[in-house]
Design a protein around this motif. Structure first.
Motif, PDB file in Angstrom:
ATOM      1  N   THR A 110      90.355 -59.492 -30.019  1.00  0.00           N
ATOM      2  CA  THR A 110      90.621 -59.586 -31.461  1.00  0.00           C
ATOM      3  C   THR A 110      91.122 -58.247 -31.984  1.00  0.00           C
ATOM      4  O   THR A 110      92.117 -58.178 -32.703  1.00  0.00           O
ATOM      5  CB  THR A 110      89.339 -59.980 -32.210  1.00  0.00           C
ATOM      6  OG1 THR A 110      88.689 -60.994 -31.472  1.00  0.00           O
ATOM      7  CG2 THR A 110      89.658 -60.434 -33.621  1.00  0.00           C
ATOM      8  N   PHE A 111      90.409 -57.187 -31.580  1.00  0.00           N
ATOM      9  CA  PHE A 111      90.818 -55.862 -32.034  1.00  0.00           C
ATOM     10  C   PHE A 111      92.207 -55.523 -31.523  1.00  0.00           C
ATOM     11  O   PHE A 111      93.033 -54.977 -32.247  1.00  0.00           O
ATOM     12  CB  PHE A 111      89.815 -54.800 -31.565  1.00  0.00           C
ATOM     13  CG  PHE A 111      88.568 -54.789 -32.389  1.00  0.00           C
ATOM     14  CD1 PHE A 111      88.621 -54.465 -33.739  1.00  0.00           C
ATOM     15  CD2 PHE A 111      87.354 -55.118 -31.838  1.00  0.00           C
ATOM     16  CE1 PHE A 111      87.468 -54.471 -34.512  1.00  0.00           C
ATOM     17  CE2 PHE A 111      86.203 -55.127 -32.593  1.00  0.00           C
ATOM     18  CZ  PHE A 111      86.251 -54.803 -33.936  1.00  0.00           C
ATOM     19  N   PHE A 112      92.431 -55.888 -30.271  1.00  0.00           N
ATOM     20  CA  PHE A 112      93.745 -55.591 -29.709  1.00  0.00           C
ATOM     21  C   PHE A 112      94.838 -56.272 -30.519  1.00  0.00           C
ATOM     22  O   PHE A 112      95.832 -55.658 -30.888  1.00  0.00           O
ATOM     23  CB  PHE A 112      93.820 -56.030 -28.242  1.00  0.00           C
ATOM     24  CG  PHE A 112      95.216 -55.944 -27.708  1.00  0.00           C
ATOM     25  CD1 PHE A 112      95.805 -54.705 -27.529  1.00  0.00           C
ATOM     26  CD2 PHE A 112      95.941 -57.084 -27.418  1.00  0.00           C
ATOM     27  CE1 PHE A 112      97.091 -54.605 -27.051  1.00  0.00           C
ATOM     28  CE2 PHE A 112      97.236 -56.993 -26.949  1.00  0.00           C
ATOM     29  CZ  PHE A 112      97.805 -55.753 -26.766  1.00  0.00           C
ATOM     30  N   TRP A 113      94.606 -57.553 -30.837  1.00  0.00           N
ATOM     31  CA  TRP A 113      95.643 -58.274 -31.574  1.00  0.00           C
ATOM     32  C   TRP A 113      95.776 -57.755 -33.003  1.00  0.00           C
ATOM     33  O   TRP A 113      96.883 -57.709 -33.544  1.00  0.00           O
ATOM     34  CB  TRP A 113      95.371 -59.779 -31.562  1.00  0.00           C
ATOM     35  CG  TRP A 113      95.746 -60.348 -30.233  1.00  0.00           C
ATOM     36  CD1 TRP A 113      94.892 -60.792 -29.271  1.00  0.00           C
ATOM     37  CD2 TRP A 113      97.065 -60.488 -29.698  1.00  0.00           C
ATOM     38  NE1 TRP A 113      95.603 -61.191 -28.165  1.00  0.00           N
ATOM     39  CE2 TRP A 113      96.937 -61.028 -28.405  1.00  0.00           C
ATOM     40  CE3 TRP A 113      98.338 -60.204 -30.183  1.00  0.00           C
ATOM     41  CZ2 TRP A 113      98.033 -61.291 -27.583  1.00  0.00           C
ATOM     42  CZ3 TRP A 113      99.434 -60.465 -29.368  1.00  0.00           C
ATOM     43  CH2 TRP A 113      99.268 -61.004 -28.085  1.00  0.00           C
ATOM     44  N   LEU A 114      94.648 -57.324 -33.590  1.00  0.00           N
ATOM     45  CA  LEU A 114      94.738 -56.729 -34.933  1.00  0.00           C
ATOM     46  C   LEU A 114      95.643 -55.504 -34.899  1.00  0.00           C
ATOM     47  O   LEU A 114      96.514 -55.330 -35.750  1.00  0.00           O
ATOM     48  CB  LEU A 114      93.343 -56.341 -35.426  1.00  0.00           C
ATOM     49  CG  LEU A 114      92.534 -57.483 -36.049  1.00  0.00           C
ATOM     50  CD1 LEU A 114      91.159 -56.986 -36.440  1.00  0.00           C
ATOM     51  CD2 LEU A 114      93.258 -58.034 -37.266  1.00  0.00           C
ATOM     52  N   ILE A 115      95.419 -54.659 -33.906  1.00  0.00           N
ATOM     53  CA  ILE A 115      96.265 -53.469 -33.777  1.00  0.00           C
ATOM     54  C   ILE A 115      97.714 -53.886 -33.550  1.00  0.00           C
ATOM     55  O   ILE A 115      98.646 -53.361 -34.154  1.00  0.00           O
ATOM     56  CB  ILE A 115      95.764 -52.593 -32.607  1.00  0.00           C
ATOM     57  CG1 ILE A 115      94.395 -52.020 -32.929  1.00  0.00           C
ATOM     58  CG2 ILE A 115      96.760 -51.468 -32.330  1.00  0.00           C
ATOM     59  CD1 ILE A 115      93.743 -51.310 -31.774  1.00  0.00           C
ATOM     60  N   PHE A 116      97.864 -54.874 -32.680  1.00  0.00           N
ATOM     61  CA  PHE A 116      99.203 -55.312 -32.318  1.00  0.00           C
ATOM     62  C   PHE A 116      99.955 -55.858 -33.526  1.00  0.00           C
ATOM     63  O   PHE A 116     101.132 -55.574 -33.730  1.00  0.00           O
ATOM     64  CB  PHE A 116      99.085 -56.385 -31.233  1.00  0.00           C
ATOM     65  CG  PHE A 116     100.396 -56.732 -30.606  1.00  0.00           C
ATOM     66  CD1 PHE A 116     101.042 -55.821 -29.781  1.00  0.00           C
ATOM     67  CD2 PHE A 116     100.990 -57.963 -30.834  1.00  0.00           C
ATOM     68  CE1 PHE A 116     102.246 -56.121 -29.197  1.00  0.00           C
ATOM     69  CE2 PHE A 116     102.207 -58.269 -30.252  1.00  0.00           C
ATOM     70  CZ  PHE A 116     102.832 -57.361 -29.439  1.00  0.00           C
ATOM     71  N   ILE A 117      99.233 -56.613 -34.370  1.00  0.00           N
ATOM     72  CA  ILE A 117      99.885 -57.230 -35.526  1.00  0.00           C
ATOM     73  C   ILE A 117     100.399 -56.177 -36.502  1.00  0.00           C
ATOM     74  O   ILE A 117     101.453 -56.344 -37.116  1.00  0.00           O
ATOM     75  CB  ILE A 117      98.908 -58.216 -36.205  1.00  0.00           C
ATOM     76  CG1 ILE A 117      98.834 -59.490 -35.369  1.00  0.00           C
ATOM     77  CG2 ILE A 117      99.338 -58.544 -37.623  1.00  0.00           C
ATOM     78  CD1 ILE A 117      97.710 -60.404 -35.773  1.00  0.00           C
ATOM     79  N   THR A 118      99.670 -55.051 -36.598  1.00  0.00           N
ATOM     80  CA  THR A 118     100.113 -54.024 -37.544  1.00  0.00           C
ATOM     81  C   THR A 118     101.475 -53.456 -37.160  1.00  0.00           C
ATOM     82  O   THR A 118     102.134 -52.824 -37.967  1.00  0.00           O
ATOM     83  CB  THR A 118      99.110 -52.864 -37.625  1.00  0.00           C
ATOM     84  OG1 THR A 118      98.982 -52.294 -36.320  1.00  0.00           O
ATOM     85  CG2 THR A 118      97.777 -53.312 -38.136  1.00  0.00           C
ATOM     86  N   LEU A 119     101.883 -53.691 -35.899  1.00  0.00           N
ATOM     87  CA  LEU A 119     103.239 -53.306 -35.497  1.00  0.00           C
ATOM     88  C   LEU A 119     104.276 -53.916 -36.418  1.00  0.00           C
ATOM     89  O   LEU A 119     105.341 -53.359 -36.650  1.00  0.00           O
ATOM     90  CB  LEU A 119     103.512 -53.832 -34.090  1.00  0.00           C
ATOM     91  CG  LEU A 119     103.380 -52.910 -32.902  1.00  0.00           C
ATOM     92  CD1 LEU A 119     103.725 -53.671 -31.655  1.00  0.00           C
ATOM     93  CD2 LEU A 119     104.282 -51.710 -33.050  1.00  0.00           C
ATOM     94  N   MET A 120     103.935 -55.109 -36.892  1.00  0.00           N
ATOM     95  CA  MET A 120     104.918 -55.857 -37.678  1.00  0.00           C
ATOM     96  C   MET A 120     104.885 -55.463 -39.152  1.00  0.00           C
ATOM     97  O   MET A 120     105.667 -55.977 -39.937  1.00  0.00           O
ATOM     98  CB  MET A 120     104.656 -57.360 -37.540  1.00  0.00           C
ATOM     99  CG  MET A 120     104.919 -57.812 -36.124  1.00  0.00           C
ATOM    100  SD  MET A 120     103.895 -59.202 -35.668  1.00  0.00           S
ATOM    101  CE  MET A 120     103.826 -58.990 -33.898  1.00  0.00           C
ATOM    102  N   LEU A 121     103.961 -54.579 -39.510  1.00  0.00           N
ATOM    103  CA  LEU A 121     103.910 -54.129 -40.898  1.00  0.00           C
ATOM    104  C   LEU A 121     104.472 -52.722 -40.991  1.00  0.00           C
ATOM    105  O   LEU A 121     103.859 -51.775 -40.521  1.00  0.00           O
ATOM    106  CB  LEU A 121     102.459 -54.113 -41.392  1.00  0.00           C
ATOM    107  CG  LEU A 121     101.773 -55.465 -41.550  1.00  0.00           C
ATOM    108  CD1 LEU A 121     100.334 -55.241 -41.998  1.00  0.00           C
ATOM    109  CD2 LEU A 121     102.506 -56.329 -42.547  1.00  0.00           C
ATOM    110  N   PRO A 122     105.622 -52.530 -41.597  1.00  0.00           N
ATOM    111  CA  PRO A 122     106.129 -51.167 -41.754  1.00  0.00           C
ATOM    112  C   PRO A 122     105.297 -50.410 -42.793  1.00  0.00           C
ATOM    113  O   PRO A 122     104.584 -51.017 -43.607  1.00  0.00           O
ATOM    114  CB  PRO A 122     107.562 -51.381 -42.248  1.00  0.00           C
ATOM    115  CG  PRO A 122     107.601 -52.748 -42.797  1.00  0.00           C
ATOM    116  CD  PRO A 122     106.525 -53.535 -42.125  1.00  0.00           C
TER     117      PRO A 122
END
Lengths: 353, 282
Positions: free
Chosen positions: B113-125
């Motif tokens: 979950t944490f990994f994906w949370l971090i990963f998703i922030t990639l998509m937020l400039p």
């Protein structure tokens, strides 16, 4: 120095998959115990549980009489040699060997003395300043051994340490490991899938299959009296010939009705004999107290000191070892004779009768 | 490509030379402009050869202070920007290597979950969360501070992902060997993981340093005082809409000086890349 005792050890993955199903092994002090079996039989898992790298689902592992289930690998006082050596790539050979000692807070001069001692024994002294990538496979293997030996642990654990070496080097290292283990007198557990390594190294041989111990004992005892068809076909190369038989009246026949020439014990459904335990005769005589089967040679493999004949007998493939050059040629018809004391019989469940 | 005809070699070289000229000429022209007086620059055409004002222009810009940005010298700007760029690069590396370490080598609840949370922030400039971030910085009183310039930019999903991918290539046996050798989590991190990541860290440092150096929007928002500006912001402030108002010779000097540190970092760190490529130690 130490005994290793496994008692009803089990490993369950994810609550469902049983990798090890209740293994009990007692390894006496200074003995070299080899766990052998096909891949997936649980031998590596078992070794890793002794090392403390895997948790133990149930049962106990004791080293030197002390249960170590809850103790981490560092405190178990074991040293492990890994299949791919697992040397630290950025450290010199010296530091690779010294690392474990430094972590234990050993004084510098003591570390230096030990590393140099072991390096001299293993003929690594001139390589101490090199990095692992500058070494050959055999040298890396030695460094991995050295790293284990400097620690002077209670138990050595070997996880298929020779499987990445070429055949010749493997033979050399096998002898070397055996000698080292004997001269150091350290209790060892050695995992391999190679039955030759298993036979030659073991004081105690443990044949495993599907998470269970199939047979345990001295290597030659296992070779001479395999407890099941699995052990019979796993130990020995080429493997034991196993033929399904059907009891009929006083005698027994092969599946296609060929008379084998003698009676089978009760319950026996499989007949086994080793390639080297048979004689090849060209005439049609039927000796007393022996199995005699007509067979046709399909292929001949001369190895030098011996030759292997691959024969077809009533739909079964039989391998026969003859010493020296084979006179038989493919498509020759001959008779395979095995003396009754050299026969092995197995029942429906594959157990020895 | 062996045994090529001379004509083809010639054409290939011509294309390459034209390419270099296209890239290099604007920089050269900036340099030329930085060595002339304001009057020469404003009176077209601009000469194609460097003028004689090199020392005077550069001394004035570095130490004299520039009027349009409140008399702050380029030296201060370079210092500010270096602190910010190094702070962002080092901070990002530390945070991402630690989070990647946790995600790859430890088993804890909601790890993925944490990994994906971090990963998703990639998509937020950065721009998406810029208002709340600004509010937080104001509330903490971090406007016009280095901390305010650095901290909001310090978390990096990209770097975390890169380190994660690298850590996943480290064989499990190595981790186990270290455990048997008595290395705890910290020892393993410092003695084994960090040395093995050297080349990755060097590569990331270069990328992140340049990222920090060229930041525009965030420094623009979070700095009011002229002496806290980064060089990119100051450069923008130095240019006025009216040509006569702009001290073009100093703008050119500042632009030249703004390029130097990133170039230095790339040139110096390049050796590390090459070493990393040549002797891969895995």
């Amino acid at each position: 120095m130490a005994t290793v005792d496994l008692k009803d050890v089990e490993k369950v993955y994810g609550g469902a998959v049983k990798a090890v199903k209740g293994v009990t092994i007692a390894i006496p002090d200074k003995a070299l115990c080899v766990l052998v079996g096909p891949s997936g039989c649980g031998k590596s898992t078992l070794l890793r549980m002794i090392a403390g790298l895997e948790t133990i689902s149930s049962g106990t592992v004791s080293i030197d009489g002390k249960v170590v289930n809850e103790i981490g690998p560092t405190e178990r006082d074991i040293a492990m040699v890994f299949q791919n050596y697992a040397l630290y790539p950025h450290m010199k050979v010296y530091d690779n060997m010294a690392y474990g000692l430094r972590n234990r807070g050993m004084p510098k001069d003591e570390i230096d003395r030990r590393v140099k001692d072991v390096a001299a024994t293993l003929e690594l002294a001139h390589l101490l300043d090199r990095r692992p990538r500058e070494l050959s496979g055999g040298q890396r293997q030695r460094v991995a051994m050295g790293r284990a030996i400097v620690r002077n642990p209670k138990v050595f654990l070997f996880d298929e340490p020779l499987s990445n070496l070429d055949a010749k080097l493997r033979g050399q290292m096998r002898v070397e490991i055996k000698n080292l283990q004997r001269s150091l007198g350290v209790t060892s557990v050695y995992v391999t899938h190679d039955q030759l390594e298993a036979m030659t190294l073991a004081d105690i041989l443990v044949v495993m299959n599907a998470g269970l111990v199939e047979q345990m004992g001295a290597p030659l005892d296992i070779y001479e009296k395999p407890a099941s068809t699995f052990v019979a076909s796993f130990i020995g190369a080429p493997p034991m010939n196993l033929l399904p038989i059907v009891a009929s009246g006083n005698g027994a026949t092969l599946a296609d009705g060929t008379d084998i020439g003698m009676a089978a014990p009760a319950n026996a459904v499989t007949l086994g004999f080793r390639p080297e335990d048979v004689d090849v005769v060209m005439n049609a005589d039927r000796p007393e107290g022996a199995v005699a089967l007509p067979a046709r040679v399909e292929a001949v493999e001369p190895v030098g000191a011996e030759s292997f004949l691959y024969c077809a007998a009533a739909g079964n493939r039989i391998v026969v070892r003859v010493s020296g050059r084979a006179t038989a040629k493919p498509d020759d018809d001959l008779r395979i004779v095995a003396k009754s004391e050299k026969l092995h019989w197995f029942d429906q469940a594959g157990k020895r009768v | 490509m062996i045994g090529q005809s001379p004509v083809r070699t010639l054409i290939a070289h011509a294309v390459l030379i034209v390419g270099i000229l296209i890239v290099a000429f604007p920089i050269y022209y900036t340099f030329v402009a930085s060595t002339h007086t304001l009057q020469t620059i404003l009176r077209p055409p601009l000469p194609l050869l460097p003028g004689g004002e090199f020392l005077r222009n550069y001394t004035e810009a570095l130490f004299g202070g520039i009027g349009r940005i409140g008399g702050v010298g380029v030296g201060t700007l370079l210092l500010n920007t270096t602190i910010v760029a190094v702070g962002i690069a080092v901070g990002k590396i530390i945070i991402s290597i630690l989070s990647a370490y946790a995600i790859v080598f430890f088993r804890f609840p909601f790890r993925m979950t944490f990994f994906w949370l971090i990963f998703i922030t990639l998509m937020l400039p950065v721009e998406v969360r810029i208002l709340p971030t600004y509010k937080v910085m104001v509330d903490f009183g971090l406007i016009d501070t280095y901390a305010g310039l650095i901290i909001p930019l310090i978390a990096s999903a990209t770097a975390t992902l890169l380190f994660r991918q690298f850590f996943m290539t480290i064989p499990g046996e190595l981790v186990e060997a270290a455990r048997v050798d008595g290395a705890g989590p910290w020892r393993f991190f410092f003695d084994i993981l960090l040395p093995l990541s050297r080349t990755n860290i060097a590569a990331l440092f270069v990328i992140l340093f340049i990222y920090g150096w060229t930041q525009y929007l965030w420094p623009l928002l979070v700095t009011n005082r002229n002496d806290m500006n980064t060089i990119v912001i100051a450069l923008r402030k130095m240019v006025s809409f009216a040509d006569a108002d702009t001290q073009w010779h100093l703008v050119m000097v500042t632009a030249m000086l703004a390029i130097v540190p990133p170039i230095l970092v790339v040139v110096l760190m390049q050796r590390w890349f090459v070493r990393g490529l040549v002797d891969s130690e895995k």
